[in-house]
Design a protein around this motif. Structure first.
Motif, PDB file in Angstrom:
ATOM      1  N   LEU A 327       0.833  -1.211   0.000  1.00 19.92           N
ATOM      2  CA  LEU A 327       0.000   0.000   0.000  1.00 19.92           C
ATOM      3  C   LEU A 327       0.866   1.260   0.000  1.00 19.92           C
ATOM      4  O   LEU A 327       0.554   2.240  -0.666  1.00 19.92           O
ATOM      5  N   GLN A 331       0.781   4.125  -2.704  1.00 17.79           N
ATOM      6  CA  GLN A 331       0.566   5.531  -2.374  1.00 17.79           C
ATOM      7  C   GLN A 331       1.653   6.411  -3.001  1.00 17.79           C
ATOM      8  O   GLN A 331       1.358   7.465  -3.549  1.00 17.79           O
ATOM      9  N   VAL A 347      -7.896   8.634  -4.870  1.00 15.57           N
ATOM     10  CA  VAL A 347      -7.755   7.242  -4.461  1.00 15.57           C
ATOM     11  C   VAL A 347      -8.158   7.099  -3.005  1.00 15.57           C
ATOM     12  O   VAL A 347      -7.668   7.820  -2.141  1.00 15.57           O
ATOM     13  N   ILE A 348      -9.096   6.192  -2.754  1.00 13.99           N
ATOM     14  CA  ILE A 348      -9.597   5.987  -1.392  1.00 13.99           C
ATOM     15  C   ILE A 348      -8.979   4.723  -0.814  1.00 13.99           C
ATOM     16  O   ILE A 348      -9.110   3.644  -1.402  1.00 13.99           O
ATOM     17  N   PHE A 349      -8.316   4.864   0.296  1.00 14.77           N
ATOM     18  CA  PHE A 349      -7.746   3.692   0.970  1.00 14.77           C
ATOM     19  C   PHE A 349      -8.740   3.230   2.036  1.00 14.77           C
ATOM     20  O   PHE A 349      -8.747   3.733   3.151  1.00 14.77           O
ATOM     21  N   ASP A 350      -9.581   2.286   1.649  1.00 14.30           N
ATOM     22  CA  ASP A 350     -10.621   1.816   2.564  1.00 14.30           C
ATOM     23  C   ASP A 350     -10.085   0.540   3.235  1.00 14.30           C
ATOM     24  O   ASP A 350     -10.476  -0.570   2.904  1.00 14.30           O
ATOM     25  N   ILE A 351      -9.168   0.727   4.158  1.00 23.39           N
ATOM     26  CA  ILE A 351      -8.388  -0.390   4.677  1.00 23.39           C
ATOM     27  C   ILE A 351      -8.857  -0.776   6.078  1.00 23.39           C
ATOM     28  O   ILE A 351      -8.893   0.059   6.977  1.00 23.39           O
ATOM     29  N   GLU A 352      -9.233  -2.021   6.238  1.00 19.89           N
ATOM     30  CA  GLU A 352      -9.617  -2.489   7.569  1.00 19.89           C
ATOM     31  C   GLU A 352      -8.656  -3.538   8.113  1.00 19.89           C
ATOM     32  O   GLU A 352      -8.557  -3.732   9.310  1.00 19.89           O
TER      33      GLU A 352
ATOM     34  N   LYS B 183     -18.448   5.728   5.143  1.00 23.74           N
ATOM     35  CA  LYS B 183     -17.517   4.831   5.846  1.00 23.74           C
ATOM     36  C   LYS B 183     -16.180   4.650   5.122  1.00 23.74           C
ATOM     37  O   LYS B 183     -15.134   4.779   5.758  1.00 23.74           O
ATOM     38  N   PRO B 184     -16.194   4.323   3.804  1.00 23.96           N
ATOM     39  CA  PRO B 184     -14.888   4.179   3.139  1.00 23.96           C
ATOM     40  C   PRO B 184     -14.064   5.453   3.198  1.00 23.96           C
ATOM     41  O   PRO B 184     -12.849   5.400   3.358  1.00 23.96           O
ATOM     42  N   LEU B 185     -14.750   6.608   3.105  1.00 23.38           N
ATOM     43  CA  LEU B 185     -14.017   7.877   3.156  1.00 23.38           C
ATOM     44  C   LEU B 185     -13.426   8.082   4.547  1.00 23.38           C
ATOM     45  O   LEU B 185     -12.306   8.564   4.693  1.00 23.38           O
ATOM     46  N   ARG B 187     -12.576   5.650   6.595  1.00 17.04           N
ATOM     47  CA  ARG B 187     -11.433   4.732   6.743  1.00 17.04           C
ATOM     48  C   ARG B 187     -10.220   5.229   5.975  1.00 17.04           C
ATOM     49  O   ARG B 187      -9.088   5.049   6.398  1.00 17.04           O
ATOM     50  N   ASP B 188     -10.474   5.872   4.825  1.00 18.29           N
ATOM     51  CA  ASP B 188      -9.382   6.451   4.038  1.00 18.29           C
ATOM     52  C   ASP B 188      -8.676   7.543   4.859  1.00 18.29           C
ATOM     53  O   ASP B 188      -7.451   7.575   4.942  1.00 18.29           O
ATOM     54  N   ALA B 189      -9.482   8.396   5.499  1.00 19.47           N
ATOM     55  CA  ALA B 189      -8.893   9.470   6.315  1.00 19.47           C
ATOM     56  C   ALA B 189      -8.095   8.878   7.473  1.00 19.47           C
ATOM     57  O   ALA B 189      -6.996   9.342   7.785  1.00 19.47           O
ATOM     58  N   TRP B 191      -6.684   5.918   7.617  1.00 23.74           N
ATOM     59  CA  TRP B 191      -5.474   5.302   7.062  1.00 23.74           C
ATOM     60  C   TRP B 191      -4.396   6.344   6.778  1.00 23.74           C
ATOM     61  O   TRP B 191      -3.227   6.187   7.126  1.00 23.74           O
ATOM     62  N   ARG B 192      -4.809   7.429   6.161  1.00 24.15           N
ATOM     63  CA  ARG B 192      -3.841   8.475   5.803  1.00 24.15           C
ATOM     64  C   ARG B 192      -3.277   9.148   7.050  1.00 24.15           C
ATOM     65  O   ARG B 192      -2.079   9.441   7.117  1.00 24.15           O
ATOM     66  N   LYS B 195      -0.706   6.891   8.513  1.00 20.46           N
ATOM     67  CA  LYS B 195       0.539   6.907   7.732  1.00 20.46           C
ATOM     68  C   LYS B 195       1.320   8.198   7.985  1.00 20.46           C
ATOM     69  O   LYS B 195       2.539   8.175   8.100  1.00 20.46           O
ATOM     70  N   ARG B 209     -10.859  -0.521  16.320  1.00 26.44           N
ATOM     71  CA  ARG B 209     -11.935  -0.732  15.364  1.00 26.44           C
ATOM     72  C   ARG B 209     -13.051   0.278  15.633  1.00 26.44           C
ATOM     73  O   ARG B 209     -13.606   0.320  16.715  1.00 26.44           O
TER      74      ARG B 209
END
Lengths: 464, 251
Positions: A327, A331, A347-352, B183-185, B187-189, B191-192, B195, B209
């Motif tokens: 990932l 990125q 790009v959406i990182f929909d990571i669980e 939700k995906p947005l 999770r994207d935020a 994740w970023r 990082k 979670r």
């Protein structure tokens, strides 16, 4: 394997063939019973020699078993049970009696029956194992319990001289179980010598034991003594099985060497396919431009470019990397693309879930494909989404989705890049899984990769 | 504070570093690849950190690190490398002294980040919540990789150490969107943000979670000072770019 899906009961013709095999064995056994005494003697001596020979093989296998596969273990088990059953067969008891030894026939009978049950179970277990027919744990426990019950019943009934009843019950049950297992295997279109030989072995064991017990119970005609004929039959069949296993092992070795070749090829191609010279020079030219705008932008692009290059170089040295690292590579790649070619890909990182491995740079080609062809940056709500989930059954699912222009994924051949073909191949060779691409014109593209829990345990081990 | 830099290809690095190191309290010395000279210097001076190339023709950077650690047990090592080299490739003794890895070619900002944390036990963060929101780690601006991840961090700071549930975050950051789409947005935020903090070496958020918890240690925040009564209310608008901020302090 597909067996589970195709599983069904035996067809009438297959069932008929099996019954014929066991009937023939029974008739041969009964015929052997009536053979003359002097002829019989030679046969028995021969049988002992053959048995010694196979004992030797058996010992060798037993020693190698500790290093070799489960199918070897099964072979050894089958061989041991065959030899045990032969040694304690009613024939042998009578043979020893002939020689003047004192033999407890009842004890011999019980031990013989025990070996017979174990033999049949190990053949069934071999077939179940080799053709991966799943049996729930409860069923397996039930089988063992039933076998123990049969042996117990046999031992009990032998005191009142009614042991053939237990025997008949067991053999009938065995025939039913065997029909089911063999039916499942045959239905799946298996064409495999070990399967036929083990099946034949089982059928003969059942048939000849049947003839024996019928003689024992004075149901069939047996003028004088028993015969070692069926022992010979079984030993010969074991030899055939053994050869079949050897052939099978050979084939497996061939498969391994084929795999190695394929693996090497995939790996070199991974190096060759990933980074294209024109991409390098285009990026460098873009970076040159960025430096004219600002040092900071240029530095950023140089850092991202070298990160991307480093990942590519790494592709030649390692096979699998943690998903999280892949990932990071993605990125860096996306940021570089956006920076150098002045585009804005959302790009959406929909990571669980990230606790698994993937082949190095195996996901990047799909992203690259979306960037090149999906035109999502031309849509106001266009996006590329990477998601990862842990499913209830313990698998990791990675999806790369875009809502761009899409393509016809059902056309042959689908218009895929070398990078994607190589990535697919590496997923197949390194992990035994195949990414599934679904796309239709105007409907975007979805790539799904399911990494089974078994697979990531294995990979974790590789990396420790 | 004295640092040494050992690299066999000096000219490029020299220009770069001289350009980057502005801090007057840092005294630096370059060495090419004479091991004895380096160890001699290390014996006479209290060096805080050594920047070492790993692969050099005459000396091995890792062996040199080991010798320097033996001479100066408190020294911190930064490895400069073109390779894909990580802490896992080192033995424990050397790894425990490693401060960071600089991968060639490196950015001024990552070098500055390392230099700024020299002589400090732990990095500190300063957050400016009044006016435009900005965060600094050791006086270096944090570069968030998306606007929403920055906004999410602002919300976490506003929560002041309380648990931030996913549903609360979504209802404030994406008020007009339905939960499934957001939700995906979210999770994207997340994740970023994760990082970004990891890259900055300041992992102050516990990611669980569907919820986030901020560890307030080593963070200075003007909003918290205001809440504690340590400062009077600044004239600027509280988090002026974020609509949800009105619910906390009205304009």
């Amino acid at each position: 394997m597909d067996i589970k899906r195709k599983a069904a009961f035996l067809t009438t013709s297959e069932l008929f063939l099996m019954v014929v095999a066991s009937v023939i064995a029974a008739i041969l056994g009964a015929l052997g019973h009536s053979a003359s005494r002097s002829y019989l003697y030679a046969v028995k001596v021969l049988a002992i020699f053959v048995m010694c020979f196979f004992s030797l093989i058996f010992t060798v296998e037993l020693i190698s078993m500790f290093k070799i596969s489960d199918s070897t273990l099964h072979t050894v088990l089958i061989a041991a049970c065959l030899i045990g059953a032969t040694v304690f067969s009613p024939d042998f008891a009578l043979f020893l009696k002939d020689k003047g030894a004192v033999v407890d026939e009842r004890a011999f009978g019980i031990v013989y029956f025990m070996f017979f049950v174990l033999l049949t179970l190990s053949v069934l277990s071999f077939q179940r194992y080799t053709y991966s027919i799943r049996t729930p744990r409860a069923v397996r426990a039930l089988t063992v319990a039933a076998a123990a019950l049969c042996i117990g019943a046999y031992a009990g009934l032998s005191f009142v001289g009614l042991e053939p009843i237990a025997y008949f019950v067991y053999v009938t049950a065995l025939l039913v179980v065997m029909s089911i297992i063999m039916g499942k295997v045959l239905k799946s279109g298996i064409d495999d010598p070990p399967f036929y030989t083990t099946s034949l072995l089982l059928a003969t064991a059942i048939g000849s034991s049947l003839s024996n017990i019928m003689c024992g119970g004075w149901i069939t005609f047996a003028p004088y003594g028993f015969t070692s004929f069926y022992a010979i039959c079984q030993i010969a069949l074991f030899a055939l099985t053994y050869i079949a296993f050897a052939v099978r092992g050979d084939r497996a070795a061939l498969k391994v060497s084929e795999y190695k070749l394929k693996y090497e090829r995939v790996r070199t191609e991974a190096l060759r396919a990933q980074i294209k010279p024109h991409y390098i020079f285009n990026s460098l030219a873009a970076i040159q431009g960025l430096y004219r705008r600002s040092f900071e932008l240029g530095d950023r692009a140089i850092t991202l470019f070298s990160k991307h290059m480093r990942a590519n170089v790494e592709a030649g040295n390692v096979d699998l990397i943690p998903f999280e690292k892949e990932l990071d590579n993605i990125q860096a790649y996306i940021e570089l693309e956006n920076l150098c070619f002045d585009r804005e890909f959302n790009v959406i990182f929909d990571i669980e879930y990230t606790d698994f491995y993937v082949p190095v740079l195996s996901l990047q080609p799909y992203i690259e494909n979306s960037i090149r062809h999906s035109k999502v940056n031309e849509k106001p709500d266009g996006y590329i989404k990477i998601s990862s989930r842990l499913t209830k059954d313990g698998n990791a699912v990675v999806r790369i989705v875009d809502n761009g222009v899409g393509f016809d994924s059902k056309s042959t051949p689908p218009p895929l890049s070398c990078g994607i073909k190589n990535s697919t191949e590496r997923f197949e060779v390194l992990m035994g899984i195949t990414p599934v691409i679904n796309s239709a014109p105007g409907e975007g593209t979805c790539v799904s990769i399911v990494i089974t829990s078994k697979e990531f345990e294995k990979n974790e081990n590789n990396h420790r | 504070m004295k640092i040494i830099i050992v690299d066999d290809e000096m000219s490029a690095l020299h220009t770069f570093l001289s350009d980057v190191i502005h801090r007057s309290d840092i005294e630096y010395k370059f060495f090419k690849d004479d091991e004895r000279e380096i160890l001699d210097y290390a014996g006479r001076n209290n060096i805080v950190a050594a920047f070492l190339d790993i692969r050099m023709p005459n000396i091995d950077g890792i062996a040199l690190a080991r010798e320097l650690i033996a001479t100066l047990p408190a020294i911190r090592i930064v490895f400069i490398t073109a390779l894909d080299f990580t802490k896992d490739d080192l033995d424990e003794d050397v790894a425990s002294h490693v401060m960071a890895f600089l991968y060639k070619p490196y950015e001024a900002s990552s070098l500055e980040l390392i230099l700024s944390s020299l002589g400090k036990d732990a990095p500190t963060m300063t957050a400016n919540m009044f006016g435009a929101f900005d965060c600094f780690i050791n006086d270096m601006a944090v570069r968030f990789s998306s606007g929403k991840s920055k906004e999410l961090f602002a919300l976490l700071l506003t929560y002041n150490g309380k648990i931030l549930e996913m549903s609360d975050a979504i209802s404030q950051l994406w008020p007009d969107m339905n939960l499934d789409k957001a939700k995906p947005l979210y999770r994207d935020a997340v994740w970023r943000l994760r990082k970004t903090l990891k890259a900055a070496g300041f992992e102050c958020v516990t990611f669980e979670r569907a919820r986030l918890i901020l560890n307030k240690q080593n963070i200075t925040c003007d909003y918290w000072d205001y809440l504690d009564g340590a400062i009077s209310r600044p004239s600027e608008i509280f988090l002026k770019s974020y609509d949800w901020a009105e619910n906390y302090i009205c304009a």
